[in-house]
Write an enzyme that holds these catalytic residues in place. Structure first.
Site, PDB file in Angstrom:
ATOM      1  NE  ARG A 176      -3.935   1.830   2.518  1.00 48.32           N
ATOM      2  CZ  ARG A 176      -3.863   2.848   3.363  1.00 48.32           C
ATOM      3  NH1 ARG A 176      -2.794   2.992   4.117  1.00 48.32           N
ATOM      4  NH2 ARG A 176      -4.848   3.725   3.437  1.00 48.32           N
ATOM      5  CE1 TYR A 225      -3.370   7.058   2.743  1.00 52.99           C
ATOM      6  CE2 TYR A 225      -2.226   9.148   2.430  1.00 52.99           C
ATOM      7  CZ  TYR A 225      -2.485   8.023   3.204  1.00 52.99           C
ATOM      8  OH  TYR A 225      -1.882   7.877   4.418  1.00 52.99           O
ATOM      9  CD1 TRP A 269       4.903   4.621   2.966  1.00 55.05           C
ATOM     10  CD2 TRP A 269       3.006   5.809   3.033  1.00 55.05           C
ATOM     11  NE1 TRP A 269       5.092   5.747   2.191  1.00 55.05           N
ATOM     12  CE2 TRP A 269       3.941   6.493   2.218  1.00 55.05           C
ATOM     13  CE3 TRP A 269       1.751   6.364   3.220  1.00 55.05           C
ATOM     14  CZ2 TRP A 269       3.627   7.697   1.597  1.00 55.05           C
ATOM     15  CZ3 TRP A 269       1.449   7.571   2.607  1.00 55.05           C
ATOM     16  CH2 TRP A 269       2.376   8.220   1.804  1.00 55.05           C
ATOM     17  CG  ASP A 270      -1.638   4.908   6.092  1.00 57.80           C
ATOM     18  OD1 ASP A 270      -1.160   3.874   5.577  1.00 57.80           O
ATOM     19  OD2 ASP A 270      -2.607   5.529   5.621  1.00 57.80           O
ATOM     20  CB  THR A 271       1.715   4.528  11.621  1.00 53.11           C
ATOM     21  OG1 THR A 271       0.399   3.976  11.718  1.00 53.11           O
ATOM     22  CG2 THR A 271       2.229   4.858  13.008  1.00 53.11           C
TER      23      THR A 271
END
Length: 635
Positions: free
Chosen positions: A97, A115, A207-209
């Site tokens: 992702r 996103y 990745w988000d964190t």
């Protein structure tokens, strides 16, 4: 990392021209994996929602199609033909992702990058607020939250409990002020992306964190606001594998942000010395120092001298192996120079903890022979892979031999006699289990070698039969990197055989050195048969060297002695003081040869060890991460 043959194929869909790019302010990326049932509705809803508050030519919607195996690519192609505000980026394999988002953002046109998940679990009425936070209010990063007052989030327990636990860990360990790190509804400015893109290492669900945590650590403005959220369908997050994987990523990021910046060379050396002294001092709690001294006084110097010569012979073999590896990479150098380079790098490992000497070799061959750093690091990685292959294969073979010849029973009886309270049956079962693991390890190594020797990706093929989960995919990538180390020298059957054969000789001489040192202590060998001595010596050296892999003390001093002593006492029935004296003497012989060869090589090559460490410390080995790539074409 993928090899060129595994890189994603061409993209399809319309690309935004230069004229359109001047007007586009907002780029929305939809990461899509097997979304044939929902992708069309998601794209149309996204376009309609954006068009309600932005000019028609002020935005683009990008389908970052991530190695789909269904009709998602066909649907995305059709959508791009129907609406020139829609773009399609295609990958032939799973990127993860985060990897898909990062590459899509790099090719997006807008200054505000958005996103969200394609299942539209977050109510789209929040999209205008998300865009506005960055586009007009000047925040660097904006994220929706399912855990703030004012939201409406229907969270089933199987999702809510792990989510709350994960966010609590992130807030506590990584000192983040954000309540919900994994909400798939985020935006960031182009400037923030450019600042963070190289810093964020994860390519999957974390990745988000990592993006949010690193943004806060760099002083960027982060906005979090409540959103209405309702789960749609089955989540692609595996609550066991992914949550465990993200837990390990929390530890990794904590180390990088809170610990690593404080690790200077001075502190590292000091800590290594303290740890070494503490490890050796701890032995005196369990051993009588006078008994150890007495054991040293009774040692026969002749076997020790023979051990020194045997170990010295192993060094040209190390240089020969390194020459074969470099030859496969296209560089031919003399045996003397490469043996000296190996001496210098191993001396660096004795002086500096955390195996800082490994990278010194890349500096030496670059500074003295012009071999590029990437080649130097690749050759070193290949050498380390063959060391691990050899140790594992030899250990597995010995364990399997014990099982096949019923030698496990004899060893179990010996261990039980030396360790009171442990029944032979329990030890025998433990050895049988270890032997079975050894057989599996050897089989796994053969599998890796088969992958390295073939153009077919056996690792990915086997893993894909069980799961397409992103972290399983990540583990497969790690195994592929290991196989790539083998493949570095597996270009021809002859080179593979040479490097593998020399590796066996190197480690055999390491064991012979230890056996000769053991034979210098009459008490150590009196109670053992020759076969027992070989088994004890082999495992003591193998486990001792594996303990040295831990980057805790310079040269593994203390760790090697502890592992060596424990095995010689447990398997051989040798008095602890004698076993420890043998461990210290064995390690001292090997280190003395290493340092002598390293100093001579540094003088001969006019190389400063501290300069070499400083030089390699400045290298950013991962600056050019070989991540997966999309390719784009105009429709």
């Amino acid at each position: 990392m993928s090899s060129p043959s595994e890189r994603p194929g061409s993209a399809s869909g319309s690309a935004v021209g230069d004229g359109d790019g001047d007007r586009i302010r907002v780029s929305v990326v939809l990461p899509a994996y097997n979304e044939a049932a929902t992708i069309e509705g998601t794209v149309r809803t996204t376009v309609e929602t954006l068009a309600a508050f932005l000019p028609a030519d002020a935005f683009e919607v990008i389908v970052a199609e991530d190695g789909c195996e269904d009709r998602t690519p066909e649907i995305a192609d059709r959508l791009t033909r129907e609406d020139d505000r829609v773009r399609h980026l295609h990958s032939d394999r799973r990127l993860g992702r985060g990897g898909a988002l990062e590459f899509a953002f790099d090719r997006a046109v807008g200054d505000t990058l958005v996103y969200f998940d394609t299942d539209l679990a977050t109510d789209m009425r929040h999209l205008e607020e998300l865009v506005t936070k960055v586009d007009r209010e000047g925040y660097d990063v904006a994220t929706g939250s399912r855990w703030m007052p004012g939201d409406e989030a229907d969270r089933p327990a199987k999702r809510g409990v792990p989510s709350r636990g994960f966010n609590l860990l992130v807030r506590t360990v990584l000192r983040s002020s954000v309540r919900d790190h994994q909400c798939g509804f985020k935006a960031l400015s182009r400037a923030a992306f450019e600042e963070l893109r190289d810093a964020v290492e994860d390519e999957h669900w974390f990745w988000d964190t990592e993006l949010l945590v690193r943004a806060q650590r760099r002083g960027l403005r982060v906005a979090e606001f409540p959103v209405d959220w309702e789960p749609k369908g089955d989540s692609k997050v595996d609550l066991v594998r992914d949550v465990f994987g993200m837990g390990s990523q929390i530890v990794r990021l904590w180390w990088q942000l809170s610990v690593s910046p404080r690790i200077t060379r001075t502190r590292t050396v000091a800590a290594g010395i303290v740890l070494t002294v503490a490890a050796l001092a701890l032995m005196t709690v369990y051993l009588d120092p006078s008994a150890v001294v007495s054991a040293f006084e009774g040692a026969d110097p002749a076997p020790v001298a023979a051990a020194t010569l045997v170990y010295l012979v192993s060094w040209p073999l190390r240089g020969l192996r390194y020459r074969d590896i470099l030859t496969e990479l296209g560089y031919r150098e003399t045996l003397g120079f490469l043996t000296g380079a190996v001496f210098i790098s191993q001396t660096g490992n004795l002086v500096f903890p955390a195996r800082a000497g490994d990278a010194v070799r890349a500096y030496v061959v670059k500074a003295r022979r012009g071999i590029p750093y990437p080649t130097g690091f690749a050759s070193l990685a290949a050498e380390r892979v063959f060391d691990l292959l050899t140790i594992t294969a030899m250990a597995g073979a010995v364990l399997a031999g014990l099982l096949a010849t019923d030698g496990a029973g004899a060893v179990a009886t010996a261990v039980s006699a030396n360790v009171p309270g442990v029944p032979p049956a329990a030890v025998s079962r433990a050895i049988q289990v270890a032997a079975a693991i050894g057989v599996v390890a050897v089989a796994s190594l053969l599998f890796i070698v088969a992958t390295a020797r073939s153009n077919r990706n056996y690792v990915r093929k086997v893993v894909s039969r069980f799961s397409s989960d992103s972290y399983v995919d990540y583990v497969a990538g790690v195994v592929e990197e290991f196989a790539a180390g083998v493949q570095t020298v597996a270009g021809t059957r002859g080179s593979f055989a040479r490097v593998g054969g020399v590796s066996v000789l190197v480690w055999t001489l390491d064991v012979v050195t230890a056996l000769l040192v053991l034979s210098a202590f009459p008490t150590a060998t009196a109670s053992m048969t020759f076969a027992q001595l070989v088994v004890v010596g082999f495992f003591a050296v193998s486990v001792g060297n594996l303990a040295k892999v831990l980057p805790l003390s310079p040269g593994g001093i203390g760790l090697y002695e502890a592992a060596f002593t424990a095995l010689v006492v447990g398997l051989g029935g040798v008095p602890a003081a004698v076993a420890f004296a043998a461990a210290v003497l064995d390690h001292a012989v090997k280190n003395a040869v290493t340092v002598a060869g390293g100093v001579a090589s540094m003088i001969g090559f006019n190389v400063s060890l501290t300069d070499a460490v400083d030089e390699t410390a400045d290298l950013d080995e991962d600056a050019e991460r070989e991540g997966s790539e999309f390719a784009t074409d105009d429709d």
